[in-house]
Every structure is written in C-alpha cells, then in structure tokens.
Write a protein that holds these residues in place. Structure first.
Motif, short mmCIF file in Angstrom:
data_model
loop_
_atom_site.label_atom_id
_atom_site.label_comp_id
_atom_site.label_asym_id
_atom_site.label_seq_id
_atom_site.Cartn_x
_atom_site.Cartn_y
_atom_site.Cartn_z
N TRP A 81 1.67 0.56 -13.66
CA TRP A 81 0.81 0.98 -12.55
C TRP A 81 -0.42 0.08 -12.49
O TRP A 81 -0.84 -0.36 -11.42
CB TRP A 81 0.40 2.45 -12.75
N PHE A 121 0.83 -1.20 0.00
CA PHE A 121 0.00 0.00 0.00
C PHE A 121 0.87 1.26 0.00
O PHE A 121 0.66 2.18 -0.80
CB PHE A 121 -0.90 -0.04 1.24
N PHE A 144 2.67 6.96 -6.54
CA PHE A 144 1.75 8.02 -6.97
C PHE A 144 2.35 9.39 -6.71
O PHE A 144 2.37 10.25 -7.58
CB PHE A 144 0.41 7.90 -6.26
N TYR A 145 2.87 9.61 -5.50
CA TYR A 145 3.36 10.94 -5.16
C TYR A 145 4.59 11.34 -5.97
O TYR A 145 4.88 12.52 -6.12
CB TYR A 145 3.64 11.04 -3.65
N VAL A 179 -1.57 -2.19 -9.33
CA VAL A 179 -2.85 -2.20 -8.61
C VAL A 179 -3.37 -3.64 -8.50
O VAL A 179 -3.90 -4.04 -7.46
CB VAL A 179 -3.88 -1.28 -9.29
N TYR A 200 3.74 6.87 -12.27
CA TYR A 200 2.82 6.08 -13.08
C TYR A 200 2.64 6.70 -14.46
O TYR A 200 1.87 6.21 -15.27
CB TYR A 200 1.45 5.99 -12.39
N MET A 202 2.51 1.86 -3.28
CA MET A 202 1.60 2.50 -4.23
C MET A 202 1.53 4.01 -3.99
O MET A 202 1.60 4.80 -4.93
CB MET A 202 0.21 1.88 -4.10
N ALA A 203 1.41 4.39 -2.72
CA ALA A 203 1.35 5.82 -2.40
C ALA A 203 2.64 6.52 -2.85
O ALA A 203 2.61 7.59 -3.47
CB ALA A 203 1.13 6.01 -0.90
N LEU A 216 -1.60 -5.27 -5.71
CA LEU A 216 -2.18 -4.88 -4.42
C LEU A 216 -3.43 -5.72 -4.13
O LEU A 216 -3.61 -6.24 -3.02
CB LEU A 216 -2.52 -3.39 -4.42
#
Lengths: 258, 229
Positions: free
Chosen positions: A160, A140, A147-148, A164, A152, A143-144, A167
C-alpha cells in the motif's frame, strides 16, 4: 396451442462458436506443431500451465490464481488498466518525442506542426493527453478499490505504501507533462502549481528555484521538466511498479473475497 | 519437552499389561499402526525387541521398567502433514485471467482511440508570461489544493494540509489495526476514507466548474465553464 421453440442458450451458442473457431483453418495453422507453438497447442491443463510457465508472463502472473481474483466485479481491472495506460502512454509518448524540442522558442511550434503536418500527429497527441488524465483517474480509483476491500491489511501494508508512492509519481508525471506544449494553459497552470510548492516551510524559495531551474518559468524549466517527464519519473515509476507487482504475488496474490 | 498426552500413556499401559498377560512378543507390533492422527499427535515407536520369532518360551528383552516399547518422540500433526485449513479454489491464469485482461486492454484502447478522434487536446495560444489569463487554474487534480488557497494561508493550503493527508494515507495500514476486511466490521475506516475522498472530490469539482474570473464563485450553467483539461 403453445409452440415451444427450441432456441439455443447463450452458453450453447458460445460453445458452438468456440468449436467453429477451433475447427477453422486459421486456428489450426496457428496452433499446429511448428507454428507459433513449437509443439502445437491443444487445450489441456498441462498446456495451460505451460503458456504462463514457459513465457515471460511468468514474471507477472502465477500459473494459477484464486477463482475470485478473475472476477471483474472484484478488481474492476483498475490496477491492470493503470499499467496498460502507462504502456500506452509510453508508446504514444515515444512517438511525440520524434517531433518535439523542449525549448521556449520551438516547443509550441513543434506541437502545432505535429497537429497540422504530421500523419496521425493530432490523434496520437490526443491519445497521450486523454490517456494521461485517464491514468490519474484509474490509479486513484484503484487506490479507493483497494481501500474499500481492506486489501492494505497485513501482509500487504508495505505494498500500500508503494502504491501511494505510485499515485504520487503518476500525478508528478502528469504535471510535468502539462508544461511541455508551452501554451497559455500549461504556462499558467504550472505557475499556479509551482507557486504553491514555493510555500514549503524553510526551503520554499530553494524548492521553487530547483523546480523551475531559475526564478521564473522559462526555457530552462521546459528542459528540466522534459527530462523529468520522459526519463527520470518513468524510470522511477517502472522500478516502483516492479516492486509493487512483485509484492502482489509474494503477499499471496490479490486479497481474498470479502 | 512436550508432555506425553494422557491417552497415549493410558494406551501404553494397557498394551504393556496385555503383553505381560500374553507373555508373547507379538502384541507391541500392532501398536505402531493406529496412532490417532486426529488427536493432534502421532507417536513414533520403536520396538525395542526384535521380532519375536518362533514361540520361544524365553522371555523377550525388556527395558528398565519392563517396557517392550520405547517412546521416542511426540510430534504434533501439523509439523509433519501440511494441512491447509481451507483449500483455495484456483483457476488457470491462461485463459481465465489473461483473456479478461486482454479484453479490458482492448476496450480501453478502443475507448481512447474513439474519444481522441472526436475530442482534441487543448492547445491555446503560445505561452506569454506577460499576459495572465483570468482565471488561471492548475491541472484538475491540483484544483482541490487551489480551492483550499481561497480559504487558508498558502503554506497551510499548499503544503501542510496535502502533506498531512499524504502521510495519513501512507500510514493507513499501520493506523488501522483491525484485521477484518468485511465492510460491516470496518465502519470507521470506510466512513473516514469516504469522507476523505469526497472532501477532495467536492473541492476538485468546485475548483473545476464553479470558479470563474478572479476565482469568484460562478454557476457553470449561468456563466459558462472556465476549465480546460
């Protein structure tokens, strides 16, 4: 009168430590010709390349990576740690499989016996449990992080999407494993979870039936989720991981500095 | 066919004039070497004439319009020389990356091992379908969904909202077309993702620690924690 004490700096100490390690007998017997490295190992750009190029690691890593990619502050090691936790979970999981039978009559007793009568049984089960929770968390957070960093964006869009899925599979793996101890916690957590999936529009009842292997949670559910947990989901996860890692390299390594 | 750049035509004309003035054959030979690389074009020239040997008075063979050189092609510099716009600063994977990975893996193992020595995984009583514990909670990562159940119809909470969230998450790279990855250019993307993540984090927190018997709201410091990992 101020006395200036010459204290070696940290980098000097490290250099000295490095020197003493590489000068030691143990080091030289490992890296001498004919030992682990057939022709011996001396630190040179050429040999540094060979370590990757001539080993199975070449499937995972290129010979050289961008300088910013090795900064721990950029990746926080989250992707790599997720993979490592998966390996750790596989190893501890295989250990647990030796002592576990997925039937309603035996499952709980097997876990109880594992904890009380098997050497390191409790410890390995604990590690499996906590590593599973940690893996959900690290995937998790990975993934964050991605993204930040905007990692992606093209050409990494599809990776990406794969990520997902990974995940999702991680959550499913954790969830299927939740039922296996067959105690009050697992039974009712899974009851709550599968009841929710039973509200899928149109196919709700069928979805629930397939998941449970019947109309209510029982020994058939246990077998079904056991097979999903130890075989099918890890198999699918490994394939998706292979695509994920391959794409990381094909898309030019990890994303650039901000 | 690419247009021949202005300056090349001009230079060719000059060279021709020079050659004509000299009446000799050695002027064109100097021409091929100094093609301007920075101008974006390199000129491949072929001398039409053989190397003029001896200072023969005989006029050199020339082309239809008196050309001593022929322009074969104009090639853009980038197609011959692969010039990287920005050279990438790279380091060897071994030892720089592998060492970091090894240390991270070791630290992770050590943490798990020590944590597992001191904290036991829960093993409650044998499963009993006739005895429903109060409260019954899903695993922690699904507690956000269970929390939504208290607010919406089960189909909305259990299927529609997570399904939509998942689809939006998968499509994120195709929705966000902004090419920049600098935080100051991505305020909307970062803002919405933060709201999304916080939304789930808060729901999971409430579901884990603030729900007691009958899924009623409780304060963990007053009524205790009803939560097993």
């Amino acid at each position: 009168m101020a006395r200036i004490i010459e204290r070696p700096s940290i980098s000097e100490r490290l250099a000295k430590l490095n020197e003493s390690v590489q000068g030691s007998q143990a080091w030289n017997s490992i890296f001498r010709p004919g030992s682990i490295f057939r022709k011996g190992y001396t630190d040179s750009p050429r040999n540094r390349s060979y370590v990757i190029m001539n080993s199975v690691l070449y499937h995972l890593h290129p010979v050289k990576v961008k300088r910013h990619a090795v900064k721990v502050s950029y990746t926080l090691c989250l992707g790599g740690l997720s993979f490592f936790l998966f390996i750790l979970l596989t190893v501890t999981g295989i250990f647990l499989m030796f002592f576990y039978r997925p039937t309603a009559a035996q499952a709980w007793n097997d876990i109880y016996t594992l904890q009380t009568a098997v050497a390191f049984g409790l410890l390995v089960r604990n590690m499996h449990r906590w590593a599973a929770h940690l893996m959900v968390l690290s995937v998790f957070l990975h993934m964050a992080r991605v993204f930040y960093h905007g990692a992606y964006k093209p050409p990494r869009e599809f990776n990406w999407v794969i990520g997902v899925q990974l995940l999702m599979f991680t959550l499913l793996l954790s969830f299927t494993g939740y039922l296996l101890p067959w105690d009050q916690l697992s039974l009712w957590a899974v009851t709550v979870g599968t009841n929710m999936m039973g509200y899928t529009p149109v196919f709700g009842t069928q979805v629930r039936f397939v998941l449970l292997g019947g109309v209510e949670i029982g020994t058939d559910t246990l077998l079904r989720w056991y097979v999903l947990h130890v075989l099918m989901l890890p198999f699918v996860l490994v394939i998706f991981m292979a695509i994920h890692f391959w794409r990381v390299r094909k898309d030019g390594g990890i994303s650039g500095p901000l | 066919m690419t247009e021949i750049p202005e300056h090349l035509l001009k230079r060719a004309a000059e060279a021709r004039a020079k050659a004509a003035a000299k009446g000799g054959g050695d002027a064109p030979a100097a021409e091929g070497g100094d093609a301007p690389a920075g101008g974006g074009a390199a000129v491949a020239t072929a001398e039409r004439t053989a190397v003029a040997t001896t200072g023969a008075a005989a006029p050199l063979a020339t082309g239809p319009a008196g050309h001593t050189q022929r322009l074969l092609t104009v090639v853009k510099a980038g197609s011959i020389q692969d010039v990287r716009a920005t050279p990438v600063d790279k380091v060897h994977t071994w030892p720089h990356l592998l060492l970091a990975e090894f240390v991270a893996a070791l630290a992770c193992t050590a943490f798990l091992l020590i944590f597992s020595i001191f904290v036991n995984a829960p093993l409650l009583a044998l499963a009993n379908p006739n005895l429903t514990p109060n409260p019954s909670k899903a695993p922690w990562y699904f507690l956000g969904l269970q929390e939504l159940l208290t607010m919406f119809h089960p189909m909305v909470a259990g299927v529609t909202i997570p399904g939509m969230g998942l689809i939006v998450l998968i499509l994120a790279p195709y929705i966000d077309k902004n090419p920049s990855n600098r935080p100051e250019d991505r305020k909307v993307a970062i803002g919405s993702m933060t709201i999304f993540l916080m939304f789930w984090a808060v729901l999971v927190m409430i579901g884990s620690f603030f729900r007691g018997p009958g899924q009623n709201f409780v304060f963990p410091w007053k009524d205790g924690i009803f939560f097993d990992l």
